[in-house]
Design a protein around this motif. Sequence first.
Motif, mmCIF file in Angstrom:
data_model
loop_
_atom_site.group_PDB
_atom_site.id
_atom_site.type_symbol
_atom_site.label_atom_id
_atom_site.label_comp_id
_atom_site.label_asym_id
_atom_site.label_seq_id
_atom_site.Cartn_x
_atom_site.Cartn_y
_atom_site.Cartn_z
ATOM 1 N N PHE A 21 -22.047 -4.578 -21.456
ATOM 2 C CA PHE A 21 -21.984 -3.933 -20.136
ATOM 3 C C PHE A 21 -23.131 -4.410 -19.257
ATOM 4 N N ILE A 22 -23.015 -4.066 -17.964
ATOM 5 C CA ILE A 22 -23.946 -4.569 -16.953
ATOM 6 C C ILE A 22 -24.419 -3.425 -16.071
ATOM 7 N N THR A 23 -25.718 -3.392 -15.790
ATOM 8 C CA THR A 23 -26.215 -2.422 -14.819
ATOM 9 C C THR A 23 -27.014 -3.176 -13.760
ATOM 10 N N GLY A 24 -27.276 -2.516 -12.658
ATOM 11 C CA GLY A 24 -28.043 -3.156 -11.597
ATOM 12 C C GLY A 24 -28.714 -2.103 -10.745
ATOM 13 N N ARG A 25 -29.823 -2.485 -10.106
ATOM 14 C CA ARG A 25 -30.528 -1.531 -9.238
ATOM 15 C C ARG A 25 -31.448 -2.311 -8.313
ATOM 16 N N VAL A 26 -31.776 -1.702 -7.164
ATOM 17 C CA VAL A 26 -32.863 -2.251 -6.356
ATOM 18 C C VAL A 26 -34.084 -1.386 -6.602
ATOM 19 N N LYS A 27 -35.248 -1.989 -6.493
ATOM 20 C CA LYS A 27 -36.511 -1.276 -6.675
ATOM 21 C C LYS A 27 -36.632 -0.198 -5.600
ATOM 22 N N GLU A 28 -37.170 0.954 -5.979
ATOM 23 C CA GLU A 28 -37.477 1.989 -4.990
ATOM 24 C C GLU A 28 -38.517 1.434 -4.002
ATOM 25 N N ILE A 29 -38.354 1.734 -2.721
ATOM 26 C CA ILE A 29 -39.305 1.237 -1.710
ATOM 27 C C ILE A 29 -40.729 1.654 -2.083
ATOM 28 N N SER A 30 -40.897 2.914 -2.525
ATOM 29 C CA SER A 30 -42.237 3.416 -2.847
ATOM 30 C C SER A 30 -42.872 2.620 -3.994
ATOM 31 N N SER A 31 -42.106 2.320 -5.050
ATOM 32 C CA SER A 31 -42.732 1.613 -6.179
ATOM 33 C C SER A 31 -42.925 0.131 -5.848
ATOM 34 N N MET A 32 -42.140 -0.375 -4.881
ATOM 35 C CA MET A 32 -42.351 -1.752 -4.418
ATOM 36 C C MET A 32 -43.686 -1.832 -3.660
ATOM 37 N N LEU A 33 -43.940 -0.846 -2.800
ATOM 38 C CA LEU A 33 -45.185 -0.851 -2.020
ATOM 39 C C LEU A 33 -46.393 -0.613 -2.924
ATOM 40 N N GLU A 34 -46.203 0.227 -3.959
ATOM 41 C CA GLU A 34 -47.267 0.478 -4.937
ATOM 42 C C GLU A 34 -47.658 -0.822 -5.641
ATOM 43 N N LYS A 35 -46.620 -1.571 -6.078
ATOM 44 C CA LYS A 35 -46.860 -2.835 -6.774
ATOM 45 C C LYS A 35 -47.550 -3.828 -5.837
ATOM 46 N N ALA A 36 -47.102 -3.870 -4.570
ATOM 47 C CA ALA A 36 -47.696 -4.767 -3.573
ATOM 48 C C ALA A 36 -49.186 -4.442 -3.422
ATOM 49 N N ASN A 37 -49.484 -3.154 -3.390
ATOM 50 C CA ASN A 37 -50.849 -2.674 -3.229
ATOM 51 C C ASN A 37 -51.703 -3.075 -4.428
ATOM 52 N N LYS A 38 -51.175 -2.802 -5.625
ATOM 53 C CA LYS A 38 -51.904 -3.069 -6.863
ATOM 54 C C LYS A 38 -52.255 -4.551 -6.999
ATOM 55 N N PHE A 39 -51.293 -5.432 -6.687
ATOM 56 C CA PHE A 39 -51.519 -6.867 -6.836
ATOM 57 C C PHE A 39 -51.964 -7.525 -5.529
ATOM 58 N N GLU A 40 -52.283 -6.708 -4.526
ATOM 59 C CA GLU A 40 -52.761 -7.191 -3.221
ATOM 60 C C GLU A 40 -51.849 -8.258 -2.620
ATOM 61 N N ILE A 41 -50.547 -7.970 -2.617
ATOM 62 C CA ILE A 41 -49.574 -8.887 -2.014
ATOM 63 C C ILE A 41 -49.363 -8.470 -0.559
#
Lengths: 208, 208, 208, 208
Positions: free
Chosen positions: C42-62
Amino acid sequence: MANKDWKTFMIPYEQAVEELKVKLRAIRTEYRRKNDYSPIEFITGRVKEISSMLEKANKFEIPHDRLAMELEDIAGIRIMCQFVDDIETVVNILRSRQDMKILYEKDYITNVKPSGYRSYHMIIQYPVNMASGVVNIIAEIQIRTLAMNFWAVTEHSLNYKYKQSIPENIKSKLKEAAESAYQLDQTMLDIKDEIKDAQKLFEVKSAI
Amino acid sequence: MANKDWKTFMIPYEQAVEELKVKLRAIRTEYRRKNDYSPIEFITGRVKEISSMLEKANKFEIPHDRLAMELEDIAGIRIMCQFVDDIETVVNILRSRQDMKILYEKDYITNVKPSGYRSYHMIIQYPVNMASGVVNIIAEIQIRTLAMNFWAVTEHSLNYKYKQSIPENIKSKLKEAAESAYQLDQTMLDIKDEIKDAQKLFEVKSAI
Amino acid sequence: MANKDWKTFMIPYEQAVEELKVKLRAIRTEYRRKNDYSPIEFITGRVKEISSMLEKANKFEIPHDRLAMELEDIAGIRIMCQFVDDIETVVNILRSRQDMKILYEKDYITNVKPSGYRSYHMIIQYPVNMASGVVNIIAEIQIRTLAMNFWAVTEHSLNYKYKQSIPENIKSKLKEAAESAYQLDQTMLDIKDEIKDAQKLFEVKSAI
Amino acid sequence: MANKDWKTFMIPYEQAVEELKVKLRAIRTEYRRKNDYSPIEFITGRVKEISSMLEKANKFEIPHDRLAMELEDIAGIRIMCQFVDDIETVVNILRSRQDMKILYEKDYITNVKPSGYRSYHMIIQYPVNMASGVVNIIAEIQIRTLAMNFWAVTEHSLNYKYKQSIPENIKSKLKEAAESAYQLDQTMLDIKDEIKDAQKLFEVKSAI
């Protein structure tokens, strides 16, 4: 109430819309599987946007703890039919179901609204089984022909644009369009009767 | 009965599977929306193929007019959980629902099958509202962990290939795999308990 | 960037996930329709939550204008296989597709992560046709067995709870579980080979 | 060719319909997410029934190995618009897409069929990525207003009942209905222009 709480408030309504779409679409599948004519052409459903729910509450001065009782269209289902007299068939099918309770009905087909709006509304109570127990919610089912729907969708978007105050010249154009939509439905209904007659003739011939 | 009639026979079963998938998936949505841990990981559903239903009827000499009473898995729902003790939570949620009636339960987790099969089965009666009235159908709900499911899916495809007579050497390999799956579930359960302990510690600290 | 703009930013990613789910699920349908064994369970799919995307951007200074290039898992697809060697089959099918471009691959099955994580990752470029033109987005496809997935889902939820700092005792339990999952996959793979041998024997006999 | 082979023949067509529905519905999502008016109201899709495909092949004496080239509507997509001039917008969006190739177009809106049928048809070539490689299939996209669709759906079911020979009296009723549907579309178009004028006036005022 915080935004998070409104999202929780919406859960049973969203659930009701999902369940009702699946259940009512099955009526069409049942007819078609048996090679019968289906009185239902297609079905859509939606829950009200939280923002427009709160706007309406504000406008009509409804306290937030009475929204579930006062707003009947938080959960909304729309059933589209091909012919005007399919609407009655659908209404009777819904009346006989045991998984919902009809609270009352509004017949805007016999009693067309001054704007030209035609549709049949059923306000129902529907039990949603949540992890935490049963919640009885109120939902609105609108039943209309494709032509009635076409007109209503347009009026709705104009009302949205003009914030319920459509200019007079556009209002009169809309009434003209409502008249065309009504004529279209009547002509179609004539054909439907002729189809039935033609089929009866055919059966009489076959029986000889 | 002609193929066409079997297709009609299947309509309420297909409908039950569609409704139950939508309803039970909503449990997961409800937990997640409230930021709670969901005891349900995912849900699948299917109706039995007409051909394999008739094969089974033939093998067990079930008259066709008794299929709806005798075959309990014409409509089947499978609920997958992350941890073994989520299964009990799910069972209790299902027991408290008012839109289905539990006929009986089979606990193949306490009483593992000789093959190594583990799962919790609930046989339910579920009312389907058809255009022509309510039909009460029987359905089977299987509740299992992801590891139990992994093993069961493989055993099922082997049974299918070998027509229920899996060779001994493969059978013993399967039992070995069942043991690994069981170990995996146990290790995971240990972690779950530690998570709970860790959280309790945390809450005690916060309370000081 | 306002929340509204992030929602617009997400549109092609959501669209890519929807398209890829439909396209890759079709591979399974194709195998099953031809009565062949499907390497995809089987197959699943999702887009990253906007909040956790911004958190990751912040953490890695992107910087925000480099997110689309730097974050490879804004759109994520997960393909689950029954047996370890199905993964290679799936990888080859994806490599031969003409509707996506593989940027690079990460083989965490040969090179298991210290945590015990096993999976095959493919980073792809995928063209999304928008009303306004084609947008090439980056997406991540993870390919794993059911057992690998079971373990990874648990590790993910623990990482989430402990904010990436899982306590040592739980970490060692997780590695134990990874070992059980690996054993399970190996035992299953043994059976798969025996199935193939059994089938080969059968074909030789038939040919005589 | 056996029934089983026709089912295999249909796989890429079914896949194309699924992909195109997801892709074209995304256009509507994109407009609405940006709070813009969407030229697309809703989209439906279907593959031709195998039986009616073979019937058509028989009637027009098309050899079975030429069906994929000769029958352009094995895969069919229907796009419904609110206003007549939305159709041109949709046609231009489709012309600019890079994931399909337009073979030719049929404009039954400028050149209304004698029956009263109005619609815009685009015959496209669409590449389907199968496990075994790329298959280029032919599909038909019909673009119409809700009123055109309402009429066409009725005509189709009458043609089906009367096996393409609708009696003259019903035919003339149908033309009358086509005229009402046309009037409805024209009245709506008038309103659309007035909306645009009203909006322009509003913008001029705001600019002062």
